[in-house]
Design an enzyme around this catalytic site. Structure first.
Site, PDB file in Angstrom:
ATOM      1  N   ASN A  53      -7.460  -2.533  -1.216  1.00 15.42           N
ATOM      2  CA  ASN A  53      -8.053  -2.296   0.105  1.00 15.42           C
ATOM      3  C   ASN A  53      -6.946  -2.270   1.158  1.00 15.42           C
ATOM      4  OD1 ASN A  53      -7.889  -5.110  -0.464  1.00 15.42           O
ATOM      5  ND2 ASN A  53      -9.362  -5.607   1.122  1.00 15.42           N
ATOM      6  N   GLU A  55      -6.772  -2.395   5.175  1.00 10.90           N
ATOM      7  CA  GLU A  55      -7.553  -2.606   6.393  1.00 10.90           C
ATOM      8  C   GLU A  55      -6.847  -2.011   7.605  1.00 10.90           C
ATOM      9  OE1 GLU A  55      -8.586  -6.816   6.431  1.00 10.90           O
ATOM     10  OE2 GLU A  55     -10.053  -6.483   4.827  1.00 10.90           O
ATOM     11  N   CYS A  64     -11.612   0.831   1.128  1.00  3.52           N
ATOM     12  CA  CYS A  64     -11.788  -0.101   0.005  1.00  3.52           C
ATOM     13  C   CYS A  64     -10.844   0.255  -1.154  1.00  3.52           C
ATOM     14  CB  CYS A  64     -13.216  -0.033  -0.524  1.00  3.52           C
ATOM     15  SG  CYS A  64     -14.457  -0.604   0.627  1.00  3.52           S
ATOM     16  N   GLU A  66     -11.501   0.669  -4.309  1.00  8.04           N
ATOM     17  CA  GLU A  66     -12.027   1.695  -5.224  1.00  8.04           C
ATOM     18  C   GLU A  66     -11.711   3.095  -4.713  1.00  8.04           C
ATOM     19  OE1 GLU A  66     -13.493  -0.941  -3.949  1.00  8.04           O
ATOM     20  OE2 GLU A  66     -15.282  -1.532  -5.044  1.00  8.04           O
ATOM     21  N   CYS A  98     -19.046  -1.416  -2.893  1.00  7.76           N
ATOM     22  CA  CYS A  98     -19.962  -1.162  -1.770  1.00  7.76           C
ATOM     23  C   CYS A  98     -20.625   0.211  -1.961  1.00  7.76           C
ATOM     24  CB  CYS A  98     -19.206  -1.217  -0.437  1.00  7.76           C
ATOM     25  SG  CYS A  98     -18.223   0.252  -0.073  1.00  7.76           S
ATOM     26  N   CYS A 101     -18.385   3.286  -1.696  1.00  9.27           N
ATOM     27  CA  CYS A 101     -17.532   3.476  -2.881  1.00  9.27           C
ATOM     28  C   CYS A 101     -18.347   4.009  -4.053  1.00  9.27           C
ATOM     29  CB  CYS A 101     -16.839   2.169  -3.264  1.00  9.27           C
ATOM     30  SG  CYS A 101     -15.508   1.766  -2.114  1.00  9.27           S
TER      31      CYS A 101
HETATM   32  N1  THU Z   1     -13.826  -4.090  -0.071  1.00 10.53           N
HETATM   33  C1  THU Z   1     -13.341  -3.363  -1.103  1.00 10.53           C
HETATM   34  O1  THU Z   1     -12.122  -3.129  -1.217  1.00 10.53           O
HETATM   35  N2  THU Z   1     -14.221  -2.883  -2.025  1.00 10.53           N
HETATM   36  C2  THU Z   1     -15.566  -3.059  -1.953  1.00 10.53           C
HETATM   37  O2  THU Z   1     -16.316  -2.423  -2.699  1.00 10.53           O
HETATM   38  C3  THU Z   1     -16.128  -4.033  -1.012  1.00 10.53           C
HETATM   39  C4  THU Z   1     -15.230  -4.395   0.120  1.00 10.53           C
HETATM   40  C5  THU Z   1     -12.890  -4.577   0.941  1.00 10.53           C
HETATM   41  C6  THU Z   1     -13.049  -3.925   2.295  1.00 10.53           C
HETATM   42  C7  THU Z   1     -12.515  -4.985   3.213  1.00 10.53           C
HETATM   43  O3  THU Z   1     -11.113  -4.834   3.311  1.00 10.53           O
HETATM   44  C8  THU Z   1     -12.809  -6.297   2.504  1.00 10.53           C
HETATM   45  O4  THU Z   1     -13.079  -5.965   1.153  1.00 10.53           O
HETATM   46  C9  THU Z   1     -13.997  -7.072   3.079  1.00 10.53           C
HETATM   47  O5  THU Z   1     -15.106  -6.266   3.202  1.00 10.53           O
END
Ligand code: THU
Length: 145
Positions: A53, A55, A64, A66, A98, A101
């Site tokens: 991920n 940010e 994310c 994925e 999520c 994704c």
């Molecule tokens: N996140 C992911 O990398 N994958 C997911 O499927 C769920 C959420 C990350 C996004 C964000 O940086 C952190 O987790 C909290 O939501």
């Protein structure tokens, strides 16, 4: 763990995918949520691509793990459909991908693509993509009559 439905993939392939996802997780850029996520995917010709991920101070710009892995793979010409994913988060329990994704996964996967998730306390879960997203919006709906 039951592995009956996924017997086309070798246990060793799934194990490697998990190790690669965990390695990718360490590169996560997550200064805002503090949750570090890593993903690894297996292409249809057995190559592995990884992602974490990433940010952003403008939170909506966050990507994310994925989708990072998928975009890296597709932009490098990876062969699809993808066979399997492993997603690992820094949370104690496994996190399912999520909705966004899952939708992006569905574009480059098939319903039987394996999605494995794990957390930091050893728990691991295994799904087919169709378990997590039974009715994805797919290119077939865009066909003009
Ligand atoms: N996140 C992911 O990398 N994958 C997911 O499927 C769920 C959420 C990350 C996004 C964000 O940086 C952190 O987790 C909290 O939501």
């Amino acid at each position: 763990m039951k592995q009956k439905k996924f017997d086309k993939l070798k246990a060793s392939e799934l194990k490697t995918l998990k190790i690669e996802a965990e390695n990718a997780r360490k590169k996560a850029y997550a200064p805002y949520s503090g949750f570090k996520v890593g993903a690894a995917l297996l292409t249809s010709n057995k190559k592995i691509f990884t992602g974490c991920n990433v940010e952003n101070a403008s939170y909506g710009g966050t990507i994310c793990a994925e989708r990072t892995a998928i975009l890296k793979a597709v932009s490098e010409g990876a062969s699809t459909p993808f066979q399997a994913f492993h997603v690992v988060s820094s949370s104690p329990t496994p996190w399912p991908p999520c909705g966004m994704c899952l939708q992006v996964m569905s574009e480059f996967c098939i319903p039987s693509t394996v999605v494995m998730i794990s957390g930091q306390k050893g728990e691991e879960k295994m799904f087919h993509l169709s378990d997590l997203l039974p009715e994805s919006f797919s290119p077939q709906y865009l066909l003009k009559s």
